[in-house]
Write a protein that holds these residues in place. Structure first.
Motif, PDB file in Angstrom:
ATOM      1  N   ILE A  30      -3.079   1.291   3.336  1.00 13.54           N
ATOM      2  CA  ILE A  30      -2.007   0.359   2.505  1.00 13.54           C
ATOM      3  C   ILE A  30      -1.787   1.182   1.209  1.00 13.54           C
ATOM      4  O   ILE A  30      -2.957   0.988   0.289  1.00 13.54           O
ATOM      5  CB  ILE A  30      -2.296  -1.032   2.309  1.00 13.54           C
ATOM      6  N   LYS A  31      -1.029   1.984   1.037  1.00 14.46           N
ATOM      7  CA  LYS A  31      -0.691   2.858  -0.302  1.00 14.46           C
ATOM      8  C   LYS A  31      -0.793   1.921  -1.545  1.00 14.46           C
ATOM      9  O   LYS A  31      -0.275   0.751  -1.620  1.00 14.46           O
ATOM     10  CB  LYS A  31       0.538   3.361  -0.220  1.00 14.46           C
ATOM     11  N   GLY A  32      -1.493   2.057  -2.621  1.00 17.49           N
ATOM     12  CA  GLY A  32      -1.897   1.531  -3.694  1.00 17.49           C
ATOM     13  C   GLY A  32      -2.609   0.206  -3.771  1.00 17.49           C
ATOM     14  O   GLY A  32      -2.785  -0.201  -4.921  1.00 17.49           O
TER      15      GLY A  32
ATOM     16  N   ASN B 224       3.186  -1.642  -4.891  1.00 17.52           N
ATOM     17  CA  ASN B 224       3.385  -1.298  -6.133  1.00 17.52           C
ATOM     18  C   ASN B 224       2.934  -1.990  -7.288  1.00 17.52           C
ATOM     19  O   ASN B 224       3.891  -2.815  -7.785  1.00 17.52           O
ATOM     20  CB  ASN B 224       5.106  -0.877  -6.085  1.00 17.52           C
TER      21      ASN B 224
ATOM     22  N   THR C   6      11.304  -5.092   0.667  1.00 20.75           N
ATOM     23  CA  THR C   6      10.184  -4.949  -0.888  1.00 20.75           C
ATOM     24  C   THR C   6      10.392  -6.468  -1.260  1.00 20.75           C
ATOM     25  O   THR C   6      11.646  -6.928  -1.455  1.00 20.75           O
ATOM     26  CB  THR C   6      10.806  -4.062  -1.775  1.00 20.75           C
TER      27      THR C   6
ATOM     28  N   ILE D  30       2.877  -2.158   3.849  1.00 23.27           N
ATOM     29  CA  ILE D  30       2.488  -0.633   3.771  1.00 23.27           C
ATOM     30  C   ILE D  30       2.109  -0.126   2.613  1.00 23.27           C
ATOM     31  O   ILE D  30       1.635   1.044   2.268  1.00 23.27           O
ATOM     32  CB  ILE D  30       3.522   0.094   4.562  1.00 23.27           C
ATOM     33  N   GLU D  31       2.480  -0.905   1.638  1.00 25.60           N
ATOM     34  CA  GLU D  31       2.472  -0.587   0.067  1.00 25.60           C
ATOM     35  C   GLU D  31       2.304  -1.532  -0.964  1.00 25.60           C
ATOM     36  O   GLU D  31       3.115  -2.506  -0.744  1.00 25.60           O
ATOM     37  CB  GLU D  31       3.473   0.445  -0.291  1.00 25.60           C
TER      38      GLU D  31
ATOM     39  N   ASP E 164      -7.479   2.051   2.367  1.00 19.93           N
ATOM     40  CA  ASP E 164      -6.537   3.224   2.178  1.00 19.93           C
ATOM     41  C   ASP E 164      -5.498   3.229   3.135  1.00 19.93           C
ATOM     42  O   ASP E 164      -4.476   4.039   2.540  1.00 19.93           O
ATOM     43  CB  ASP E 164      -7.430   4.484   2.206  1.00 19.93           C
TER      44      ASP E 164
END
Length: 441
Positions: free
Chosen positions: A141-143, A254, A272, A251-252, A139
């Motif tokens: 790492i977002k997504g 998408n 990104t 960190i994320e 959790d």
């Protein structure tokens, strides 16, 4: 519910940080030794100690019904082993002399010599061995959690998604193949690098390497913590066209746009990347029940002496493996040597003997897979960073024989010798071969 056990073994108070109270707290069951965790450390210790003490004097608290040999998951993800080869029923591995408590520990009270289970029951102990492993923090790492195992997003750190890694590698048609390493120390810190090399080789074999950008975004400062081996790995990465970016922390994810967001931990800038395939090594940390207890150091690990593995405050508590504060790499190889030291010192306590304590020297090994038939057998002290190699050769050299050893022979040693308590690392073999070993720069 466990029946109340009235036969409590007398508490040995030699060197304890807290004295036993006149009235012991109520417990649902009590044991001479309680081992938290059914991983390699917990099984090695409980196998030896339960054989010594006899029936139902040792308890192993472990909720999982399956034991995984997780070092094999790199081979599973790289298409070189089947997932089934990495697992066995937990009940087949726990010593028949030990009691298996199939539940989770939610609280440790070392002042009262008890642990509390998820079902509310309390288990008492004279000695506690904490071998609870590491907590994988998906959790953080977002997504990631929702994306994992789907549409090119995978991780060899999950029993589910590791089975997708090789499928995604085979389905890859080109584009950005991204591999990550967290900013916090993971279990088996060589694993993210190994799958990077295996995948890059697979892309060559599949004929898509010329239209593939292999990117290794690493949260740390260099590809491997020990320069003796790290310099070789970096050279190989450069030769094979693997782009290495350091201080880049994922960190994320998408997933809708197939984008991965990284933070540069030097300048805090966000970047990104579009991905077509991404292998994530997740951030890890201490289990919550340890972090929230008086056993923990400031970072949340079980606070033990780095030589004896005994707790620095509670002298009837020991720890080994990933959950401990031992400042070495979190690998199964480290556990082999740690287990031998811990058992020597715990047995002396159980027998009431004053002996010279065994001391752990930080030994660990990280078999660095760099191809289907290529391996660098890194063995070193995590305390000093100096090589502690077993064989009388320069183990920085890529070896197909070392790959065979790691892929076929070491797993058998793991199942047959380590988990049964008989294998405590290659120290005696290293010593026997020392006179044949040259000096390597």
């Amino acid at each position: 519910m466990f029946a109340l056990r009235t036969r409590l073994a007398p508490l040995c108070t030699r060197g304890f940080a807290t004295a036993a109270s006149e009235t012991k707290p109520a417990t649902d069951k009590a044991y001479k030794v309680v081992v938290v965790g059914g991983g390699p450390g917990g099984l090695s210790v409980s196998s030896t100690i339960s054989k010594m003490l006899g029936q139902s004097q040792v308890a192993v608290i472990e909720p999982s019904s399956v034991h995984y040999y997780q070092p094999m998951w790199t081979y599973v993800g790289g298409g070189l082993k089947s997932f089934d080869e990495s697992q066995r029923p937990m009940g087949d591995l726990i010593s028949p002399q030990a009691d298996w408590i199939q539940d989770k520990v939610t609280k440790v009270n070392p002042e009262e010599n008890t642990v509390t289970l998820a079902n509310g029951q309390r288990v008492g102990y004279d000695y506690l061995v904490v071998a609870a492993g590491i907590q994988v923090n998906w959790d953080n790492i977002k997504g990631l959690k929702d994306a994992l195992g789907k549409d090119g997003v995978t991780s060899n750190y999950s029993a589910d998604s590791v089975q997708k890694t090789w499928q995604f590698i085979q389905d890859f048609k080109g584009g950005n193949a991204i591999f990550t390493f967290p900013a916090t120390p993971p279990k088996c810190p060589g694993a993210p690098t190994k799958i990077t090399f295996l995948a890059e080789e697979a892309f060559r074999d599949l004929g898509v390497r010329d239209k593939t950008q292999v990117i290794y975004n690493h949260g740390g400062a260099k590809i491997f913590g020990v320069d003796h081996y790290g310099k070789i790995l970096q050279r190989l990465a450069d030769e094979r066209g693997i782009q290495t970016n350091y201080f880049h922390e994922l960190i994320e994810i998408n997933a809708g746009n197939k984008e991965a967001v990284f933070r540069n931990n030097q300048n805090k800038e966000l970047k990104t990347y579009n991905y077509d395939f991404i292998h994530v090594a997740p951030p890890c940390g201490p289990p919550a029940f340890i972090k929230e207890s008086n056993l923990a150091d400031a970072a949340g690990w079980v606070d033990v002496d780095k030589e004896t593995t005994r707790h620095n405050k509670f002298k009837n508590v020991y720890a080994l493996g990933d959950c401990s504060s031992l400042p070495t790499s979190k690998t199964a190889a480290a556990i082999t040597a740690e287990s031998g030291v811990l058992k020597h010192n715990l047995i002396a306590d159980l027998e009431g003997k004053t002996v010279e304590p065994a001391k752990y020297d930080g030994y660990t090994s990280c078999p660095l897979i760099v191809g289907k038939k290529q391996l660098i057998l890194a063995e070193f002290s995590g305390y000093t960073g100096k090589p502690m190699e077993t064989f009388p050769v320069d183990q920085r050299n890529i070896s197909s024989l070392a790959q065979l050893l790691n892929k076929e022979i070491i797993p058998e040693i793991y199942w047959r010798e380590l988990l049964t308590g008989r294998w405590t690392g290659p120290g005696k073999y290293r010593e026997a071969m020392s006179s044949f070993r040259g000096k390597y720069d």
